[in-house]
Design an enzyme around this catalytic site. Structure first.
Site, PDB file in Angstrom:
ATOM      1  N   GLY A  81       0.833  -1.212   0.000  1.00 28.30           N
ATOM      2  CA  GLY A  81       0.000   0.000   0.000  1.00 28.30           C
ATOM      3  C   GLY A  81       0.860   1.250   0.000  1.00 28.30           C
ATOM      4  O   GLY A  81       0.501   2.289   0.558  1.00 28.30           O
ATOM      5  N   VAL A 112      -0.825   6.782   3.858  1.00 32.11           N
ATOM      6  CA  VAL A 112       0.197   6.542   4.888  1.00 32.11           C
ATOM      7  C   VAL A 112       1.529   6.151   4.248  1.00 32.11           C
ATOM      8  O   VAL A 112       2.596   6.586   4.697  1.00 32.11           O
ATOM      9  CB  VAL A 112      -0.279   5.474   5.892  1.00 32.11           C
ATOM     10  CG1 VAL A 112       0.761   5.258   6.990  1.00 32.11           C
ATOM     11  CG2 VAL A 112      -1.612   5.882   6.522  1.00 32.11           C
ATOM     12  N   TYR A 135     -15.240  -4.867   6.976  1.00 32.23           N
ATOM     13  CA  TYR A 135     -13.887  -4.309   7.109  1.00 32.23           C
ATOM     14  C   TYR A 135     -13.362  -4.509   8.534  1.00 32.23           C
ATOM     15  O   TYR A 135     -12.217  -4.926   8.735  1.00 32.23           O
ATOM     16  CB  TYR A 135     -13.931  -2.820   6.764  1.00 32.23           C
ATOM     17  CG  TYR A 135     -12.616  -2.101   6.901  1.00 32.23           C
ATOM     18  CD1 TYR A 135     -11.646  -2.178   5.907  1.00 32.23           C
ATOM     19  CD2 TYR A 135     -12.344  -1.320   8.022  1.00 32.23           C
ATOM     20  CE1 TYR A 135     -10.441  -1.498   6.020  1.00 32.23           C
ATOM     21  CE2 TYR A 135     -11.142  -0.643   8.152  1.00 32.23           C
ATOM     22  CZ  TYR A 135     -10.196  -0.736   7.155  1.00 32.23           C
ATOM     23  OH  TYR A 135      -9.001  -0.056   7.280  1.00 32.23           O
ATOM     24  N   ARG A 174     -14.323  13.105  16.455  1.00 29.32           N
ATOM     25  CA  ARG A 174     -13.245  12.238  15.991  1.00 29.32           C
ATOM     26  C   ARG A 174     -11.879  12.765  16.439  1.00 29.32           C
ATOM     27  O   ARG A 174     -11.694  13.961  16.588  1.00 29.32           O
ATOM     28  CB  ARG A 174     -13.237  12.151  14.450  1.00 29.32           C
ATOM     29  CG  ARG A 174     -14.463  11.496  13.815  1.00 29.32           C
ATOM     30  CD  ARG A 174     -14.526  10.000  14.078  1.00 29.32           C
ATOM     31  NE  ARG A 174     -15.674   9.370  13.443  1.00 29.32           N
ATOM     32  CZ  ARG A 174     -16.828   9.129  14.046  1.00 29.32           C
ATOM     33  NH1 ARG A 174     -17.015   9.491  15.305  1.00 29.32           N
ATOM     34  NH2 ARG A 174     -17.810   8.521  13.403  1.00 29.32           N
ATOM     35  N   ASP A 194     -24.998   9.799  10.420  1.00 34.29           N
ATOM     36  CA  ASP A 194     -23.817  10.286  11.141  1.00 34.29           C
ATOM     37  C   ASP A 194     -22.764   9.200  11.352  1.00 34.29           C
ATOM     38  O   ASP A 194     -21.624   9.490  11.678  1.00 34.29           O
ATOM     39  CB  ASP A 194     -24.236  10.798  12.540  1.00 34.29           C
ATOM     40  CG  ASP A 194     -24.581  12.280  12.534  1.00 34.29           C
ATOM     41  OD1 ASP A 194     -24.142  12.990  11.614  1.00 34.29           O
ATOM     42  OD2 ASP A 194     -25.285  12.721  13.458  1.00 34.29           O
TER      43      ASP A 194
END
Length: 314
Positions: free
Chosen positions: A7, A12, A136, A208, A270
């Site tokens: 990845g 990242v 996931y 968050r 939400d």
């Protein structure tokens, strides 16, 4: 050390590449960043061939099928199957080729939906994750199960990190399928171009913890070199640095010099109200680590997006 980063062209991976290039790499380290163009990690034979080709001694495993809330709701089975295949292939190829250490990337969405806050590393398997992204979440949880298995049966040093919401340059700024912060950055850009109001999905009240990708990259290097537990470690700003979606939208509007109105579309979901994570374990190891202030990181990300709009919006 030959460090393979799966990845490697994602959010990242690019951040780690930049931090290494900017002087955080060490002379005895060779870094190899690979993407889905180099191998299909859902294929065991292609994954095995990738490991035979590069012969890594260490692996940072970032590759995953990812998406925002609405993409997850639509495709939970796909998220489960794809990520289970990727993770099993990467960890098994690492084991078979004698890799000394693997650091995989999990997510705070793996934690139980019904839980007490703040969440910490001991609570991962304490109940079902939120129903919106169970595919996931369960696939990511299984990395922790496999790491323990490889450690107990084969003495492998396989571990995982759990970052909170990551953002920064090279993010996925797709409005439909991306995460909340890059999606908002793209929306503010378009609202500014058209002179219209900014519509934020949901009430704006969910909270968050956001971590800047370059801060996360520096922490990944520390985990790779210094952290020796099999148990995962949460990589996050403190609980006191949690921000609401409304505050995040306002920070982006300020960074982009957007003067229009903010409208909240309360017909949209939400998702989880909060996922407050404790970074106490990280602070025990690294009491002096300095995180980039949220508004500064937002400003740098918006500047990158503006400068790279043609490619960033895809």
């Amino acid at each position: 050390k030959r460090i393979l980063v799966t990845g490697g062209t994602g959010l990242v991976g690019r951040a780690i590449e930049k931090v290494v290039a900017d002087g955080e790499g060490q002379p005895d380290e060779e870094w190899i960043f690979v993407s889905s163009r180099d191998a299909d990690l859902t294929s065991s034979s292609e994954t095995k061939a990738l490991f035979e080709r590069h012969k890594p001694t260490h692996v940072i495993h970032l590759a995953a099928m990812v998406g925002g809330l609405f993409k997850n709701i639509r495709s939970n089975l796909d998220f489960w199957r794809t990520n289970i295949h990727i993770n099993d292939n990467v960890l098994h190829s690492a084991h078979e080729s004698g890799v000394q250490k693997v650091v995989s990337c999990l997510s705070t969405c793996i934690f139980p939906d019904k839980t007490t806050y703040p969440i910490d590393e001991t609570m991962i398997h304490n109940g079902p994750p939120h129903s919106s992204n169970f595919g996931y979440s369960y696939a990511k949880r299984m990395i922790d199960v496999q790491n323990r298995g490889y450690s107990e049966q084969h003495g492998r040093r396989f571990t995982a990190v759990i970052p909170t919401n990551v953002f920064g340059p090279h993010d996925n700024f797709n409005i439909e399928d991306g995460h909340v912060l890059p999606g908002l950055i793209h929306k503010v850009y378009l609202a500014k171009q058209s002179g219209s109001a900014l519509t934020v999905w949901g009430t704006g009240k969910p909270r968050r913890q956001f971590i800047y990708s370059l801060d996360l990259a520096r922490l990944f290097l520390w985990v790779l070199r210094e952290y020796d537990e099999v148990e995962p470690i949460i990589l996050s700003v403190g609980e006191e640095d949690e921000v609401s979606i409304q505050e995040a939208a306002e920070a982006i509007a300020e960074a982009m010099e957007f003067r229009g109105e903010l409208v909240f579309d309360t017909t949209k979901s939400d998702g989880q109200f909060k996922k407050t994570a404790s970074n106490a374990k990280l602070r025990r190891y690294l009491p002096g680590f300095q995180f980039t202030p949220f508004r500064k990181a937002v400003k740098e990300t918006c500047a990158w997006f503006n400068a790279n709009y043609a490619n960033a919006r895809k």
